[in-house]
Design an enzyme around this catalytic site. Structure first.
Site, short mmCIF file in Angstrom:
data_model
loop_
_atom_site.label_atom_id
_atom_site.label_comp_id
_atom_site.label_asym_id
_atom_site.label_seq_id
_atom_site.Cartn_x
_atom_site.Cartn_y
_atom_site.Cartn_z
N ASN A 190 33.44 34.77 27.27
CA ASN A 190 33.80 33.42 27.70
C ASN A 190 32.85 32.42 27.04
OD1 ASN A 190 34.13 31.01 29.06
ND2 ASN A 190 34.23 31.92 31.10
N CYS B 137 34.66 24.38 31.00
CA CYS B 137 35.64 25.10 30.16
C CYS B 137 36.89 24.28 29.89
CB CYS B 137 36.01 26.42 30.82
SG CYS B 137 34.57 27.34 31.32
N HIS C 222 42.32 29.39 28.21
CA HIS C 222 40.86 29.56 28.19
C HIS C 222 40.53 31.04 28.38
CE1 HIS C 222 36.72 29.47 29.05
NE2 HIS C 222 36.83 29.56 30.36
O1 UT7 Z 1 35.01 29.91 32.55
C1 UT7 Z 1 34.71 29.81 33.89
C2 UT7 Z 1 35.68 30.50 34.65
N1 UT7 Z 1 35.16 31.78 35.09
C3 UT7 Z 1 36.04 32.72 35.42
O2 UT7 Z 1 37.21 32.54 35.25
C4 UT7 Z 1 35.54 33.98 36.06
C5 UT7 Z 1 36.57 34.48 37.01
N2 UT7 Z 1 36.15 35.67 37.73
C6 UT7 Z 1 36.10 36.88 37.13
O3 UT7 Z 1 36.38 37.02 35.97
C7 UT7 Z 1 35.79 38.07 38.02
O4 UT7 Z 1 35.70 37.64 39.35
C8 UT7 Z 1 34.48 38.82 37.64
C9 UT7 Z 1 34.68 39.54 36.32
C10 UT7 Z 1 33.34 37.82 37.51
C11 UT7 Z 1 34.13 39.83 38.70
O5 UT7 Z 1 35.20 40.73 38.86
P1 UT7 Z 1 35.74 41.11 40.32
O6 UT7 Z 1 36.82 42.06 40.12
O7 UT7 Z 1 36.06 39.80 41.01
O8 UT7 Z 1 34.49 41.83 40.95
P2 UT7 Z 1 33.65 41.45 42.26
O9 UT7 Z 1 32.78 40.27 42.00
O10 UT7 Z 1 34.59 41.40 43.44
O11 UT7 Z 1 32.77 42.73 42.40
C12 UT7 Z 1 33.32 44.03 42.67
C13 UT7 Z 1 32.19 45.04 42.64
C14 UT7 Z 1 30.99 44.62 43.48
O12 UT7 Z 1 30.42 45.79 44.02
P3 UT7 Z 1 30.72 46.21 45.54
O13 UT7 Z 1 30.23 45.07 46.38
O14 UT7 Z 1 32.21 46.41 45.62
O15 UT7 Z 1 29.92 47.46 45.70
C15 UT7 Z 1 30.04 44.06 42.48
O16 UT7 Z 1 28.70 44.14 42.89
O17 UT7 Z 1 31.70 45.16 41.30
C16 UT7 Z 1 30.29 44.94 41.29
N3 UT7 Z 1 29.95 44.33 40.01
C17 UT7 Z 1 29.65 45.05 38.92
N4 UT7 Z 1 29.59 46.38 38.70
C18 UT7 Z 1 29.26 46.78 37.47
C19 UT7 Z 1 29.88 43.01 39.71
N5 UT7 Z 1 29.53 42.86 38.43
C20 UT7 Z 1 29.38 44.10 37.93
C21 UT7 Z 1 29.03 44.60 36.66
N6 UT7 Z 1 29.00 45.93 36.46
N7 UT7 Z 1 28.77 43.77 35.61
#
Ligand code: UT7
Length: 315
Positions: free
Chosen positions: A271, A113, A241
């Protein structure tokens, strides 16, 4: 060293739009979760289009916007991690399809990115050593081919698209002095390649990447401002980004950047990795929010791990 300015911008996105509701039919997710955690509502996905088609569409639009002919181009770089071929490079096929001169460097650059910013820096250095004074920098991705459509933590994030810039290098223009950095790591964001037995699919430790981004972006902005010896008020637009709207909002809040000075189009495109910054620049110009003389501060971050920041002016 002489500096570059952006002479023309263009973009190209595939026709198919994938909504959050479409994704909810593929993995256990829903529109409310995706919008509230990422800001993404739709993303574009290649069906009939190739990565090369996106590059060509964006590059042609940028050349037309700049009023520059292919023979004037002194180098061509495509920043990407998802080209149609490992060899030949997407930039080589652009040389053929656009009719760029044969005696110029054309290559792809992989900095995920941050790729567009790394490519701008490399282009600026190369144009200083070229007798031609224009360069073509494309950021393009067809990430839908590398997404693991069973992983709800990543498949909701990424989109396909391309943005391109024709840059001009002139004596007397200030060297951009781009901020670039790298902290080698293959866990936070990984796409296995030819040397791996694993399938070539994106995996990511989202929360750790989120933390990395909110740590690096403000540092990058501050470094760019200090190298240029200017303040926030001297910047017309901030283009970060487009990885997650919450990351952008967090940085704007932390640095007291007014909302109207920071562009967001993640809601429509998701993204798009190396394409996200030039896609946003092209759109800002289309919307007449930036034009000749505008100063834009861009920040990229991502796989590698890599990061970069630069202030560019439109010619
Ligand atoms: O360009 C490359 C750079 N990439 C980035 O900058 C990405 C940066 N990271 C992010 O944008 C975020 O970390 C994400 C959007 C990928 C994830 O968001 P988060 O707030 O960090 O969620 P998490 O991974 O901590 O997950 C929280 C909960 C989990 O469930 P439990 O364990 O709390 O029950 C996940 O399993 O949300 C769940 N989850 C979802 N639920 C519904 C993860 N993905 C999804 C989904 N829909 N798509």
């Amino acid at each position: 060293m002489n500096g570059i300015k952006i002479a023309g911008l263009g973009k190209c996105v595939p026709g198919k739009v994938l909504t959050n509701d479409d994704l909810a039919k593929m993995v256990e997710t829903n529109d409310e979760w995706i919008v509230s955690r990422t800001g993404i509502k739709t993303r574009h996905e290649c069906t009939t289009e190739s990565h090369g088609d996106l590059c060509l569409g964006a590059a042609k639009a940028a050349l037309a916007d700049a009023g520059v002919s292919p023979e004037q181009i002194g180098a061509c770089i495509v920043a990407t991690v998802s080209a149609d071929n490992l060899c030949p490079a997407a930039a080589c096929l652009l040389q053929r399809d656009l009719g760029l001169p044969e005696d110029i460097p054309c290559f792809d650059l992989d900095a995920a990115c941050t790729g567009f910013l790394e490519a701008l820096h490399v282009m600026e250095c190369m144009l200083n050593a070229s007798r031609r004074k224009f360069g073509l920098v494309v950021g393009a991705e067809a990430l839908s081919r590398l997404v693991n459509w069973e992983d709800r933590g990543t498949c909701i994030l990424f989109g396909d698209g391309a943005g391109a810039a024709v840059v001009e290098c002139r004596e007397g223009w200030e060297f951009t002095d781009t901020v670039l950095g790298c902290r080698g790591d293959e866990k936070l964001l990984h796409i296995p390649g030819a040397g791996s037995l694993e399938p070539s699919l994106i995996s990511m430790e989202g929360t750790a990447v989120f933390r990395f981004a909110v740590e690096m972006i403000p540092k990058c902005i501050e470094q760019v401002l200090s190298r240029k010896q200017i303040g926030m008020e001297d910047v017309d637009y901030f283009v970060l980004h487009q990885a997650n709207a919450r990351i952008i909002d967090h940085v704007m809040h932390k640095l007291h950047i007014p909302e109207e000075k920071c562009y967001k189009n993640i809601q429509e495109y998701g993204n798009t990795s190396a394409a996200s910054i030039p896609l946003a620049l092209a759109e800002l110009k289309e919307l007449k929010k930036i034009g000749s003389g505008s100063r834009v501060l861009m920040v990229g971050f991502g796989g590698g791990m890599t990061w970069g920041g630069a202030l560019v002016e439109l010619a």
